[in-house]
Each structure stands twice: as structure tokens, then as C-alpha cells.
Design a protein around this motif. Structure first.
Motif, PDB file in Angstrom:
ATOM      1  N   GLU A  30       0.848  -1.188   0.000  1.00  0.00           N
ATOM      2  CA  GLU A  30       0.000   0.000   0.000  1.00  0.00           C
ATOM      3  C   GLU A  30       0.888   1.243   0.000  1.00  0.00           C
ATOM      4  OE1 GLU A  30      -4.229   0.918   0.024  1.00  0.00           O
ATOM      5  OE2 GLU A  30      -3.044  -0.893  -0.216  1.00  0.00           O
ATOM      6  N   GLU A  31       0.601   2.183  -0.902  1.00  0.00           N
ATOM      7  CA  GLU A  31       1.374   3.414  -0.987  1.00  0.00           C
ATOM      8  C   GLU A  31       0.563   4.570  -0.409  1.00  0.00           C
ATOM      9  OE1 GLU A  31       4.360   3.342  -1.902  1.00  0.00           O
ATOM     10  OE2 GLU A  31       4.680   1.692  -3.290  1.00  0.00           O
ATOM     11  N   TYR A  32       1.273   5.602   0.055  1.00  0.00           N
ATOM     12  CA  TYR A  32       0.617   6.748   0.667  1.00  0.00           C
ATOM     13  C   TYR A  32       1.136   8.050   0.058  1.00  0.00           C
ATOM     14  CZ  TYR A  32      -1.292   3.784   4.373  1.00  0.00           C
ATOM     15  OH  TYR A  32      -1.984   2.837   5.057  1.00  0.00           O
ATOM     16  N   LEU A  33       0.236   8.997  -0.076  1.00  0.00           N
ATOM     17  CA  LEU A  33       0.571  10.362  -0.459  1.00  0.00           C
ATOM     18  C   LEU A  33      -0.088  11.286   0.551  1.00  0.00           C
ATOM     19  CD1 LEU A  33       1.675  12.546  -2.394  1.00  0.00           C
ATOM     20  CD2 LEU A  33      -0.430  12.308  -3.723  1.00  0.00           C
ATOM     21  N   ILE A  34       0.720  12.033   1.287  1.00  0.00           N
ATOM     22  CA  ILE A  34       0.210  12.985   2.279  1.00  0.00           C
ATOM     23  C   ILE A  34       0.636  14.377   1.834  1.00  0.00           C
ATOM     24  CG2 ILE A  34       0.389  13.778   4.669  1.00  0.00           C
ATOM     25  CD1 ILE A  34       0.771  10.893   5.520  1.00  0.00           C
ATOM     26  N   GLY A  35      -0.329  15.278   1.726  1.00  0.00           N
ATOM     27  CA  GLY A  35      -0.003  16.590   1.198  1.00  0.00           C
ATOM     28  C   GLY A  35      -0.767  17.715   1.866  1.00  0.00           C
ATOM     29  N   THR A  36      -0.304  18.919   1.588  1.00  0.00           N
ATOM     30  CA  THR A  36      -0.976  20.127   2.053  1.00  0.00           C
ATOM     31  C   THR A  36      -1.408  20.943   0.850  1.00  0.00           C
ATOM     32  OG1 THR A  36       1.175  21.235   2.220  1.00  0.00           O
ATOM     33  CG2 THR A  36       0.280  20.263   4.235  1.00  0.00           C
ATOM     34  N   TRP A  37      -2.529  21.618   0.984  1.00  0.00           N
ATOM     35  CA  TRP A  37      -3.059  22.520  -0.057  1.00  0.00           C
ATOM     36  C   TRP A  37      -3.280  23.872   0.589  1.00  0.00           C
ATOM     37  CZ3 TRP A  37      -7.417  25.533  -0.824  1.00  0.00           C
ATOM     38  CH2 TRP A  37      -7.693  25.942  -2.128  1.00  0.00           C
ATOM     39  N   PHE A  38      -2.669  24.919   0.015  1.00  0.00           N
ATOM     40  CA  PHE A  38      -2.778  26.267   0.556  1.00  0.00           C
ATOM     41  C   PHE A  38      -3.628  27.123  -0.378  1.00  0.00           C
ATOM     42  CE2 PHE A  38       1.812  25.560   2.168  1.00  0.00           C
ATOM     43  CZ  PHE A  38       1.334  24.792   3.227  1.00  0.00           C
ATOM     44  N   GLY A  39      -4.729  27.655   0.145  1.00  0.00           N
ATOM     45  CA  GLY A  39      -5.536  28.588  -0.629  1.00  0.00           C
ATOM     46  C   GLY A  39      -4.811  29.908  -0.825  1.00  0.00           C
ATOM     47  N   LYS A  40      -5.151  30.622  -1.890  1.00  0.00           N
ATOM     48  CA  LYS A  40      -4.463  31.881  -2.197  1.00  0.00           C
ATOM     49  C   LYS A  40      -4.634  32.915  -1.097  1.00  0.00           C
ATOM     50  CE  LYS A  40      -4.585  31.486  -7.251  1.00  0.00           C
ATOM     51  NZ  LYS A  40      -5.073  32.075  -8.531  1.00  0.00           N
ATOM     52  N   GLN A  41      -5.752  32.870  -0.399  1.00  0.00           N
ATOM     53  CA  GLN A  41      -6.021  33.860   0.641  1.00  0.00           C
ATOM     54  C   GLN A  41      -5.764  33.322   2.046  1.00  0.00           C
ATOM     55  OE1 GLN A  41      -6.712  36.923  -0.359  1.00  0.00           O
ATOM     56  NE2 GLN A  41      -6.658  36.168  -2.476  1.00  0.00           N
ATOM     57  N   SER A  42      -5.161  32.147   2.162  1.00  0.00           N
ATOM     58  CA  SER A  42      -4.918  31.566   3.483  1.00  0.00           C
ATOM     59  C   SER A  42      -3.832  32.345   4.217  1.00  0.00           C
ATOM     60  CB  SER A  42      -4.512  30.093   3.357  1.00  0.00           C
ATOM     61  OG  SER A  42      -3.335  29.951   2.578  1.00  0.00           O
ATOM     62  N   VAL A  43      -3.842  32.264   5.538  1.00  0.00           N
ATOM     63  CA  VAL A  43      -2.900  33.026   6.362  1.00  0.00           C
ATOM     64  C   VAL A  43      -1.675  32.166   6.662  1.00  0.00           C
ATOM     65  CG1 VAL A  43      -4.689  34.466   7.350  1.00  0.00           C
ATOM     66  CG2 VAL A  43      -4.064  32.326   8.484  1.00  0.00           C
ATOM     67  N   GLU A  44      -0.567  32.831   6.958  1.00  0.00           N
ATOM     68  CA  GLU A  44       0.704  32.129   7.181  1.00  0.00           C
ATOM     69  C   GLU A  44       0.626  31.192   8.383  1.00  0.00           C
ATOM     70  OE1 GLU A  44       4.198  30.701   6.294  1.00  0.00           O
ATOM     71  OE2 GLU A  44       3.149  32.199   5.061  1.00  0.00           O
ATOM     72  N   GLU A  45      -0.122  31.571   9.407  1.00  0.00           N
ATOM     73  CA  GLU A  45      -0.251  30.734  10.597  1.00  0.00           C
ATOM     74  C   GLU A  45      -0.833  29.365  10.236  1.00  0.00           C
ATOM     75  OE1 GLU A  45      -2.840  30.551  14.754  1.00  0.00           O
ATOM     76  OE2 GLU A  45      -2.883  32.344  13.495  1.00  0.00           O
TER      77      GLU A  45
ATOM     78  N   LEU B  14       4.477   7.450  10.051  1.00  0.00           N
ATOM     79  CA  LEU B  14       4.480   6.294   9.155  1.00  0.00           C
ATOM     80  C   LEU B  14       5.892   5.969   8.681  1.00  0.00           C
ATOM     81  CD1 LEU B  14       1.266   7.063   7.083  1.00  0.00           C
ATOM     82  CD2 LEU B  14       1.571   5.237   8.751  1.00  0.00           C
ATOM     83  N   LYS B  15       6.889   6.366   9.497  1.00  0.00           N
ATOM     84  CA  LYS B  15       8.306   6.045   9.246  1.00  0.00           C
ATOM     85  C   LYS B  15       8.780   6.583   7.904  1.00  0.00           C
ATOM     86  CE  LYS B  15       9.879   2.182  10.863  1.00  0.00           C
ATOM     87  NZ  LYS B  15      10.146   0.753  11.139  1.00  0.00           N
ATOM     88  N   PHE B  16       8.264   7.750   7.519  1.00  0.00           N
ATOM     89  CA  PHE B  16       8.674   8.472   6.312  1.00  0.00           C
ATOM     90  C   PHE B  16       8.394   7.686   5.030  1.00  0.00           C
ATOM     91  CE2 PHE B  16      11.335  10.155   9.719  1.00  0.00           C
ATOM     92  CZ  PHE B  16      11.136  11.516   9.569  1.00  0.00           C
ATOM     93  N   LEU B  17       7.509   6.712   5.097  1.00  0.00           N
ATOM     94  CA  LEU B  17       7.183   5.956   3.887  1.00  0.00           C
ATOM     95  C   LEU B  17       6.312   6.748   2.905  1.00  0.00           C
ATOM     96  CD1 LEU B  17       6.520   2.396   5.349  1.00  0.00           C
ATOM     97  CD2 LEU B  17       8.550   3.225   4.183  1.00  0.00           C
ATOM     98  N   PRO B  18       5.366   7.585   3.368  1.00  0.00           N
ATOM     99  CA  PRO B  18       4.534   8.304   2.396  1.00  0.00           C
ATOM    100  C   PRO B  18       5.326   9.358   1.623  1.00  0.00           C
ATOM    101  CG  PRO B  18       3.487   8.242   4.567  1.00  0.00           C
ATOM    102  CD  PRO B  18       4.907   7.821   4.743  1.00  0.00           C
ATOM    103  N   VAL B  19       4.879   9.646   0.414  1.00  0.00           N
ATOM    104  CA  VAL B  19       5.351  10.809  -0.326  1.00  0.00           C
ATOM    105  C   VAL B  19       4.655  12.037   0.265  1.00  0.00           C
ATOM    106  CG1 VAL B  19       5.388  11.938  -2.574  1.00  0.00           C
ATOM    107  CG2 VAL B  19       5.732   9.476  -2.418  1.00  0.00           C
ATOM    108  N   GLN B  20       5.408  13.095   0.492  1.00  0.00           N
ATOM    109  CA  GLN B  20       4.826  14.324   1.033  1.00  0.00           C
ATOM    110  C   GLN B  20       4.780  15.382  -0.055  1.00  0.00           C
ATOM    111  OE1 GLN B  20       6.719  15.824   4.570  1.00  0.00           O
ATOM    112  NE2 GLN B  20       5.306  17.546   4.798  1.00  0.00           N
ATOM    113  N   ALA B  21       3.641  16.053  -0.174  1.00  0.00           N
ATOM    114  CA  ALA B  21       3.452  17.053  -1.230  1.00  0.00           C
ATOM    115  C   ALA B  21       3.076  18.391  -0.618  1.00  0.00           C
ATOM    116  CB  ALA B  21       2.374  16.601  -2.212  1.00  0.00           C
ATOM    117  N   ARG B  22       3.561  19.475  -1.243  1.00  0.00           N
ATOM    118  CA  ARG B  22       3.158  20.828  -0.880  1.00  0.00           C
ATOM    119  C   ARG B  22       2.590  21.484  -2.125  1.00  0.00           C
ATOM    120  NH1 ARG B  22       6.690  25.993  -1.214  1.00  0.00           N
ATOM    121  NH2 ARG B  22       5.973  25.546  -3.318  1.00  0.00           N
TER     122      ARG B  22
END
Length: 913
Positions: free
Chosen positions: A389-404, A420-428
Motif C-alpha cells: 500500500e502506498e501513501y501520499l500525504i499533502g498540504t493545499w494552501f488557498g491563495k487567501q490563506s494566512v501564514e499561521e 508512518l516512518k517516512f514511507l509516504p510521499v509528502q506534497a506541498r
């Protein structure tokens, strides 16, 4: 074969993704080359460039000081031979084979140089290869790096195959000690190595200030300038830029062939007069300057299109055709148009959280594809990989989102990856720069204006800005885009006429009034997407259809009147030819070295690399990278975008993927000729390369059984698995009705009559048993209560690949019996493939399989008296049957029928993993 008394020309032509041809010409000078031959080679190189249309970059290569780019064409190495071919200048002399000693230097490409066969040539700083008649020895200096040792092994293999027909005895791995008597016998016996003495070639070129010269009548005249700018370069003249290690010759577009030859001769004279044999002479044409050249100037304007003749393209095609190369399509200058592919299995499970300060809120099924541009989100996607089983964990930032919120989202996503012992791919990912993988995972994606987080609300309050957060009953305009039902988006825009675009369809609503608008450049497929997205935004509301040019007054009134608008397609940066960089990151400073003509073997497990595709950036982290540097992987990617080393105007909001060795996703490996067995090997780079060399050039791996292949478009590649798709494409043969989102399908499934199902949505198929679970598995031996309690917190419900993902996402997940969970969430399968079976020593106790038996206390990772010479990835196999049942609460056979991830959790609890 390169000879020391020869010169050689190498012309490289590469077809770029843009459709243009890039020419590189290298002329190589052997160390015994005469001055006449060197001058002739330089002049012929200029003539060859003119024949190719005057756009090639020309490199002067001197034996022993070749550029890494040149050496990359001849992997693993070049070994010049003594002598040369007969010519008007010299006559070659044949030489019989004899014992030779070579020194090897370099982490990415190997500089190989023959040195005198004497003990005084050896040192602790370098790697040496002794080539005898029957054996090849590799001597690793104690101060040499692991990466250099691994690369030198490739040279050993090359010498064996090239000069011994692969028939010499196996290679020896040596260190600087007295135990390898056979090696030292060639040098009269062992003795301590002398301290290395510096010679002329070891003296580095002193750091000098960059100097610009104008070439006038064959002479280099210094130019005085406060700063280097492009305005100093006249298109009618040639110039020299002396940077120490590199000396550039810049040739204006309007210069003649004779002027270019004179400039080349002036550069040769400059290097010769300064006694700098290691300096590289690089000649560039106006409009085709290299990144290295442009980076020497304080400011270099964005390059425009240079009008050049296409005659060179035809001449290259003619030359290649005479050599038997298929040149079909070479004469076509236009780039090949390719539909972007996600290169990811789109039948997996998705969870989404909205970030609110230091917390994250799990979104319900119906809202997981509805984002607000003032908020930040975390998503976790699991999907079937090649053998786990593979994993992809990511974050999505809206254009108007705040830095905090952005900082909080990054920190929380990183913790999830670490857990998860760094097995997932991390996306920004930033809004407006989403990659095709992201859209394919979400399938139906909507971005509303405004935000729900406390941070966003506080920001607009303090800034006294109006709250534009979407209201279902308010006025809203959406642009609909995408390539099909499995990749469609609706983006909320300002409700004004200038937001329209002739290349898109739109949805406009105000209260119960709804319009769908189609631009003149849209297709029937685009209009089908509007119908599908309308179900997600305004369900069960009759819309009024508007065509561009025939809109009603009511439509324009809602938009505040008519206005000019665009007709151009809106797209993110396109993928360009990839570049690979090796990285060092210390004290916040990032340094990179480009690796040319890269392949998988260039990825060393001790290092971090960046794969730059312009539209996306991948940060590859080797397994042997220290934990502190690994935690900075995302920061390294951000620094790379900020520095823009290739001066390609990289967007700082381009997607960044962090990929850990052994968990490379298909959308990364597609840039290589990938062998997953190599990335699953254990040990450092040298140990891995040695194992491959001893096995005849391939990893000694029994590859695990692969899953049934699936296509990356969201459907299975075989008919038997077609029910795995989460949505179905619209077909002209179907009844034209509105489609439904996966979330809507999931909610409606409990009430819908399957015989009356909407034909444009997929069927909901339920299996009696989840994937890879059979009735027989219910009969497995149960584990002890202690182990069951310990592992319960790690359990996930088995994935039913047929049911749309929205059924899978809920705040509460029912626990399954441990015996029925079938996820394969570990590296164990790959590790098993690389297990080395040890010979059983006489007198040791053995189990029924013939393996030696050791007590549990000696097998633990923290044991004060650990067992040696065992497979540390399978410690539990060395327990006796009775002690195994006592510790694990089950038999060995039943244990190995459990999912791999559960095996590892149990072993970790017992300090056996």
C-alpha cells in the motif's frame, strides 16, 4: 577509444520537449596532442557549429580535466590509451597489455587516470584500481567516500568486461591494511603509505575576479566596467569572459566565421599564457548562452525567441540518416502535444482535514472535495502500489490563506509522514498550481471564495476587509474546467463579466436563479462537465442555458453589465526536460551540482537529490541520510525554488514532492528506467554496488508477486477489475443526464434502486469479502490478548476498492478483526527479497527449517550481547517454535499470513524490528 596522442570531436544533439534541437560539441585533446592538432580541432569545431546553424555550445576538453558533462556521455568512465592513430602529424605505436594502476576520483562521474605502478602512487585519499593479467583489485583509501567507492566499482566492472572479456577472477574489495597480502605482493609487501605530496595538477586554480575581454583583430583586450551586464556585449563582436576554471568565448550573431575562429584562438592563447591547463574553454553563441554563462552577469534579461535558420536541423537529420538512425519527425520543429497523465492509481482511499490553527478537522464525505481559498487543508491518499500500500500525504494552501495556518498544516502533515516512518510521499501544493495527480485523486474539485478557519476570519476583521465567503443563496460565478469526469474542477471567481472566458463554461447563480454559460471555444465534453459540477453546487435546480453571444439581459444584470473578457486557455507551467541535482544543505545554505545524462544509479542512498521538471520539483531522500537533514527535505525544495539555479523563472508556488528511497511513486520513477529492486536494497552505496557486481550486474532479488496492473486513468487495465473505477466517463451512446460526484453516489447508494441507477454514474458493487481476505482466513490462529490490544490502535478497515472513496471517510472507523485486515503497509516484501541466507554453523541448535536458534534476549535490538551474522530484518525467525508462540501468541505459519504492516508492528513492540 580515446588515445593520448589524438584529438576527438563529439557532437551531441538532443530534441527538447519544446521541439527545438540543442547541440553540444565537445573536442577532446589527449595529453600528448601537439599544438598543431589542438589548433586544428578548435577550428574544425567552429566550422561544425556553422554547419549546424550556429547555435551549438562548444566545449574544449583536456585529458585528465574533462567536464562532468563530457564524462557523462561515456559512463562509467573513459580510459585513454597510450598512442594515437596515424596522421599527418604522428604515427601510432601498438603497445602490449601490461599491469596498470589507475586512480579514480568523483562521486557522480569518475575521472580515471593511469598513474605509475608504484607504492608511492597510492594514498589514503583516493581509490585505486590495480589491473593485473588475472585479477582486478580495488584499493579504497581510508579517507575516500562511500559514494566514490561505489562509482569505482563500476570502473572495475568496465575494465573486466572491456579488457578481460569478463573472464578474470572476481574483484577484491580492499582497504589500506596489511591483511590483503596478495595485493601488497605486487608492491613488494605491505608498508605504511607515505604522506601524499602535492603536484602541479593538484594545485587548485586560485580564485580570481571575473574579467571581460573584447577580441579585436585576434587579440584579447581587457574591458573596464563597474558591473557585468548584457549591454556590454555587442552583437557584431566576440568577447572572452575569464572566470578562472571556465573561460567563455561569446560570439555575436552578426560575427563572421573568421572572427569566431580568431576568438577561439585568442582563448587558447589566454589559457596557455596563464598556464592554466585545467581551465575549460566554452564557446557560446548569442541567444544560446548557457545558464553558467548568464549567471556570471549581474542581470540577464529574459531570453526571447531568436530567429535562426532551420538548415542545421536538416543537416543533422542527413548525417544521422547516413549512419542508419531513424530520423522520422526530426525535421518537425513543433513540439509533440501530449495529454498529461497522472501516473498514479486513482482507485484508492482519500481523507481530508481542514486546518484551524493548531488543530485539524476531518471533513465529512460530502465536503472532502470542497475547499475554500482562505483555508489550508491536509489530505492523505492511500492506493495499491507494486507490492504494498502506498501513501501520499499533502498540504493545499488557498491563495487567501494566512501564514499561521500554512505553517500549522506543514507541521501536522510532516508529523503524519514521520508517524508512518517516512514511507509516504509528502506534497506541498498551492491553489492555482495543482498537479494532475492532485486533480485525479479528488476527481470532482471545487474551490469556494473565503474561509472558515479562525485565522482567516481574524485576518479579514483586522484588515477591515469584506467577508466574501461563499453563500449558497448569494451571488456566485464558477469557471468549470478539466479533462473529463475523473478530472474536473469548479473555481469560484469574481461575479463580473470580465471573469468570463470563451474557452470555458461557467455556472452563475443568485438565490434560486441558476445559469450555465458556454464559451464559443468550448466542446460538448466541456458542457458535460458543467452538468456534472452543477449537481455538486446546486442540486435539483433547473438551470437556464446561455450561449456566448446570445445571453439574456438577466444574465448580464447579475454580472453588473457587459465587459471585455479573455478567450485564452488558463494553464499552469508545462513540464520541461528534467534536470537532476545533488544537494548539500548546511546552516540554511543550499548548494547543488547538476548530474548530466542521469539514471537511477546516480541516486546514492547517502545523499539528497532534486529532480527539477519546471512544473514540479521532487526532493529524493536516500535511506542513509541523517534524520536532521531528512526533516529539512521540504525546506530544501523551497530553497531550490527560491534560488532558481537554472534561471528558468521557477514559480515559488510550484508543487514540491518529498520522496524517500524505497517508496518512489510512479509519477517520479517515470523519469528513469526504474528497477524497484535496486531501491529496495539495504546497505550503503558501496555494499549495494558490490552485491550487484558479484551477481553479474543485476540485484540478487526475488521480486515479489505483483498486483494486477491497473491503468493510471482511474480504471483497471483488465476487465475483471473494471468495477474499481470511482467514476465513469460520459459516452455519446448513453442517455445525456447530469453526472454525480462520488460523494453524492455514496450517500445515495443506501436508498437507490440498483435497477433504476443513473447511467452516467458508476454502479456500487459490494463484495462478500474485502480484498485478499477469504473465508479460510477466519480460521487462522488468534493472537494473544496482549498483542491484539497492542496492535488495535494501528488497524485500519480493509479497503473495498469497489465502493467510492466517500464511504471510506468518516470520523469514526469501525475496527476489524486482526485476522481479516489485509493491508500491506511495509517494506517487508522488498526486504524479504534481499534476505541473504546464512550457512548454518556446525553444532548450533536448529529449528525445523534448518535455521539456527537463539534466545529472545540475544535477538532483541537492545541486547547487550547481540547475535551476529544473522538477517537483522528477520530476527524472529531465529526463535524456537515455543518461544515464538510465547512472545507472539501464535505460530510462525499463522504469523506470516498476517499483513506485512501488522507483522512489523508486532516485531517493533518486541524490539525485533
Amino acid at each position: 577509444m580515446l588515445m593520448q596522442q589524438e584529438t576527438a570531436n563529439v557532437e551531441i544533439t538532443i530534441a527538447l520537449k519544446s521541439g527545438a534541437l540543442r547541440h553540444d560539441i565537445h573536442y577532446w585533446l589527449g595529453k600528448d596532442t601537439s599544438q598543431d592538432e589542438a589548433g586544428t580541432a578548435a577550428l574544425k569545431t567552429v566550422e561544425l557549429d556553422a554547419a549546424l546553424g550556429g547555435r551549438a555550445v562548444q566545449y574544449r576538453e583536456v585529458q585528465g580535466h574533462e567536464t562532468e558533462k563530457f564524462l557523462s556521455y561515456f559512463k562509467p568512465c573513459i580510459i585513454p590509451q597510450v598512442g594515437g592513430v596515424s596522421s599527418g602529424f604522428k604515427h601510432a605505436e601498438a603497445e602490449a597489455h601490461k599491469t596498470r594502476l589507475y586512480v579514480c576520483k568523483g562521486k557522480h562521474v569518475v575521472h580515471v587516470k593511469e598513474v605509475p605502478f608504484a607504492r608511492s602512487s597510492l594514498s589514503h585519499d583516493d581509490i585505486f584500481i590495480l589491473d593485473t593479467k588475472s585479477k582486478i583489485f580495488q584499493f579504497n583509501g581510508s579517507n575516500s567516500s562511500i559514494q566514490e567507492r561505489a562509482k569505482a566499482l563500476e570502473v572495475v566492472q568496465y575494465i573486466k568486461d572491456t579488457y578481460h572479456d569478463g573472464k578474470c577472477e572476481r574483484m577484491e574489495k580492499l582497504m589500506a591494511d596489511a591483511e590483503t597480502g596478495e595485493f601488497w605482493g605486487f608492491f613488494g609487501g605491505f608498508a605504511p603509505l607515505p604522506r601524499k605530496t602535492a603536484n602541479d595538477e593538484d594545485i587548485p586554480i586560485d580564485s580570481i575576479s571575473t574579467r571581460l575581454f573584447r577580441v579585436n583583430k585576434g587579440q584579447a583586450e581587457p574591458m573596464e566596467a563597474d558591473s557585468l551586464t548584457k549591454e556590454l556585449l555587442d552583437t557584431n563582436k566576440c568577447y572572452l569572459l575569464d572566470c578562472g576554471l571556465e573561460v567563455f568565448v561569446w560570439m555575436g550573431r552578426n560575427t563572421s566565421l573568421d572572427e569566431r575562429k580568431s576568438a577561439s584562438a585568442a582563448a587558447e592563447e589566454l589559457v596557455r599564457g596563464l598556464n592554466r591547463p585545467k581551465s575549460h574553454i566554452i564557446r557560446v553563441i548569442e541567444g544560446f548562452e548557457t545558464v553558467m554563462f548568464r549567471s556570471k552577469f549581474d542581470a540577464w534579461p529574459q531570453s526571447g525567441d531568436v530567429a535562426v535558420s532551420e538548415d542545421g536541423r536538416g543537416k543533422v537529420a542527413a548525417l544521422l540518416k547516413r549512419q542508419g538512425v531513424n530520423v522520422k519527425g526530426l525535421l518537425k520543429a513543433g513540439p509533440a502535444k501530449e495529454e498529461p497523465q497522472p501516473y498514479i492509481d486513482c482507485t484508492g482511499n482519500l481523507q481530508v482535514w481542514r486546518v484551524n490553527g493548531q488543530e485539524k478537522i476531518l471533513l465529512p464525505a460530502s465536503d472532502q472535495s470542497k475547499f475554500y481559498n482562505g483555508d489550508c487543508y491536509i489530505f492523505q491518499y492511500s492506493y495499491p502500489g507494486e507490492d504494498k500500500e502506498e501513501y501520499l500525504i499533502g498540504t493545499w494552501f488557498g491563495k487567501q490563506s494566512v501564514e499561521e495556518d500554512r505553517a500549522s498544516a506543514t507541521a501536522q502533515a510532516s508529523k503524519m509522514v514521520e508517524s508512518l516512518k517516512f514511507l509516504p510521499v509528502q506534497a506541498r501544493i498551492f491553489e492555482g498550481n495543482e498537479p494532475i495527480q492532485f486533480f485525479s485523486i479528488f476527481q470532482s474539485f471545487i474551490v469556494f471564495k473565503g474561509g472558515l478557519s479562525d485565522g482567516y476570519k481574524k485576518h479579514i476583521t483586522e484588515s477591515e476587509l469584506p467577508d466574501t465567503t461563499y453563500s449558497e443563496d448569494g451571488l456566485a460565478l464558477f469557471r468549470v474546467q478539466g479533462s473529463g469526469p475523473e478530472n474536473m474542477q469548479a473555481i469560484q471567481l469574481e461575479p463580473v463579466a470580465s471573469s468570463l472566458n470563451s474557452s470555458y463554461c461557467c455556472i452563475l447563480h443568485s438565490g434560486s436563479t441558476v445559469f450555465t454559460w458556454s464559451g464559443n471555444l468550448t466542446t460538448s465534453e466541456d458542457q458535460e462537465l458543467v452538468e456534472r459540477q452543477l449537481d455538486l453546487i446546486k442540486l435539483n435546480v433547473q438551470a437556464k442555458t446561455q450561449k456566448e453571444g446570445t445571453e439574456s439581459e438577466q444574465f448580464w444584470d447579475l454580472l453588473g453589465g457587459k465587459s471585455e473578457y479573455s478567450s485564452q486557455k488558463i494553464g499552469r507551467d508545462v513540464e520541461s526536460d528534467p534536470h537532476l541535482f545533488s544537494c548539500t544543505f548546511a546552516k540554511g545554505d543550499l548548494k547543488v551540482t547538476e548530474i548530466y545524462n542521469f539514471n537511477q544509479d546516480d541516486l546514492m542512498t547517502e545523499d539528497i537529490y532534486i529532480l527539477d521538471c519546471h512544473s514540479d520539483v521532487f526532493v529524493w531522500v536516500g535511506q542513509q541520510v541523517d534524520s536532521k537533514t531528512r526533516m529539512n527535505a521540504l525546506t530544501i525544495g523551497e530553497k531550490f525554488l527560491e534560488r532558481d539555479f537554472l534561471l528558468e523563472k521557477l514559480s515559488r508556488e510550484a508543487p514540491i514532492y518529498v520522496v524517500v528511497e524505497g517508496s518512489e511513486p510512479p509519477f517520479f520513477t517515470r523519469f528513469f528506467t526504474w528497477d524497484s529492486a535496486k531501491s529496495a536494497m539495504h546497505g550503503n552505496s558501496f555494499q549495494r554496488k558490490l552485491a550487484i557486481v558479484k551477481n553479474g550486474g543485476t540485484p540478487n532479488v526475488d521480486k515479489p508477486k505483483r498486483r494486477t496492473p491497473v491503468s493510471y486513468g482511474g480504471r483497471s487495465a483488465v476487465p475483471e477489475k473494471s468495477q474499481r473505477s470511482r467514476s465513469m466517463s460520459f459516452s455519446p451512446d448513453r442517455v445525456r443526464v447530469r453526472g454525480r460526484s462520488p460523494a453524492f453516489n455514496a450517500l445515495a447508494a443506501n436508498f437507490e434502486n440498483p435497477n433504476a441507477r443513473n447511467l452516467s454514474t458508476p454502479p456500487i458493487v459490494r463484495k462478500l469479502y474485502p480484498k485478499s481476505v477469504t473465508p479460510d482466513s477466519e480460521k487462522s490462529d488468534s493472537k494473544s490478548a496482549a498483542i491484539a490490544s497492542l496492535t488495535a490502535t494501528f488497524e485500519q478497515p480493509p479497503r473495498e476498492p469497489i465502493i467510492p472513496r466517500s464511504l471510506k471517510v468518516s470520523p469514526e472507523t469501525p475496527k476489524q478483526k486482526p485476522e481479516t485486515n489485509s493491508k500491506e503497509n511495509s517494506m517487508s516484501t522488498r526486504i524479504e527479497a534481499l534476505t541473504i541466507q546464512e550457512d548454518v554453523k556446525e553444532g548450533e541448535a536448529q529449528d525445523e527449517d534448518g535455521l539456527p536458534i537463539y534466545p529472545y534476549e540475544r535477538l532483541k535490538i537492545s541486547s547487550p550481547d547481540p547475535v551476529t551474522e544473522i538477517d537483522v530484518t528477520k530476527r524472529e525467525t531465529y526463535l524456537s517454535s515455543g518461544e515464538f508462540r510465547e512472545k507472539f501468541g501464535t505460530t510462525k505459519d499463522a504469523f506470516y499470513k498476517l499483513p506485512k504492516w501488522k507483522q512489523n508492528k508486532m516485531k517493533m513492540a518486541l524490539q525485533l524490528f
